[in-house]
Enzyme design. Structure first.
Site, PDB file in Angstrom:
ATOM      1  N   HIS A 135       0.638  -1.250  -0.091  1.00  0.00           N
ATOM      2  CA  HIS A 135       0.218   0.084   0.012  1.00  0.00           C
ATOM      3  C   HIS A 135       0.673   1.206  -0.052  1.00  0.00           C
ATOM      4  O   HIS A 135       1.993   1.339   0.710  1.00  0.00           O
ATOM      5  CB  HIS A 135      -0.929   0.189   1.404  1.00  0.00           C
ATOM      6  N   HIS A 224       5.339   5.807  -0.937  1.00  0.00           N
ATOM      7  CA  HIS A 224       6.440   4.606  -0.961  1.00  0.00           C
ATOM      8  C   HIS A 224       5.263   3.249  -0.667  1.00  0.00           C
ATOM      9  O   HIS A 224       4.380   3.538  -0.208  1.00  0.00           O
ATOM     10  CB  HIS A 224       7.540   4.829  -0.411  1.00  0.00           C
TER      11      HIS A 224
END
Length: 283
Positions: A135, A224
């Site tokens: 995620h 990220h």
């Protein structure tokens, strides 16, 4: 530094077999048992599927809660789900094996199995780490009260009702440490394609958080996905590891056949163990 707080979720469906073996009534005489009925059961490995992974042999790490548990509060996390493209997994297998030799105390994010053990078996590494959903966080993981849930989910859905599909490139290896320095992360950062779109989405989540009295995201967000974690602040080790990864990728002329590019198509909101669809773009 960006904090990535892993969510705890577990469940099991253990069905007990209540069927009792058939018995013969007292005094009744039955035919003698066939010889085949007395044969021992087949080996367990013959009953397992070819893709079976024995998780019981893999050491697990223990985590520290990022914020204290408060009765009536639920952990909130808004994020973009990311699945690593199949054509990038072979390369990442090589990278993660190299990282495990440089930083031996790493664990797979969320699964929490020791990376060094996973790297001994390509099937385990693929299934436990690279084949799972990652995620990109769009907001801090914070605690909210039950009466805030419906309002927050409704506002998020309204904010994101007109989203469009875009590409994001996870093009830079980076390390992060959470706010209280209890955990460090090895991550792939979005620094070019997709960064403007994700930054705008983070701003939209901040607006909803602000209306509910929740802390906003970091001033300079660095979107990220994190693949592995270690206890404490091991920045120096992970910084050196990212340099070694870059050298390794350059040595095999990676740019010609590798691109970790993912398609944005969905935003999810997890509250406790329940997951809400905020927006989903059709094919």
């Amino acid at each position: 530094m960006d904090a990535l707080m892993a969510n705890y979720a577990s469940g099991s469906d253990d069905d007990d077999d209540d069927d009792e073996p058939a018995t013969v009534a007292d005094g009744a005489s039955g035919p003698p048992q066939e010889a085949s009925a007395l044969l021992p059961p087949p080996p367990l490995d013959l009953l397992q599927s070819p893709n079976f992974v024995d998780y019981s042999t893999i050491p697990q790490g223990s985590r520290i809660r990022s914020f204290p548990h408060v009765e009536g509060n639920y952990a909130l996390h808004v994020y973009i789900p990311v699945v690593i493209p199949f054509n990038a997994r072979k390369h990442l297998t090589l990278v993660m094996r190299r990282v495990a030799s440089l930083v031996p105390d790493l664990y797979a994010v969320d699964a929490d199995y020791a990376l060094s053990e996973l790297c001994k078996d390509e099937q385990k590494l693929e299934k436990v780490l690279l084949g799972r959903e990652f995620h990109v966080s769009l907001g801090r993981t914070v605690g909210i009260q039950v009466h805030q849930i419906d309002s927050l989910v409704a506002m998020l859905r309204q904010k994101f009702q007109s989203q469009q599909r875009y590409w994001m490139d996870l093009n830079k290896w980076e390390h992060f440490v959470n706010d209280d320095s209890t955990r460090s992360f090895l991550s792939l950062e979005v620094t070019r394609t997709g960064l403007p779109e994700i930054s705008k989405q983070i701003h939209m989540v901040d607006e909803v958080y602000r209306l509910h009295g929740l802390p906003e995201f970091y001033k300079n967000p660095r979107p990220h996905i994190s693949l592995a974690w270690a206890l404490g602040d091991v920045s120096s080790k992970l910084k050196q590891a990212t340099k070694e990864i870059e050298k390794f990728e350059n040595s095999i002329n990676l740019s010609k056949n590798y691109n970790l590019r993912c398609n944005f198509s969905r935003i999810l909101c997890k509250v406790g163990k329940k997951v809400y669809d905020i927006c989903k773009i059709g094919d």
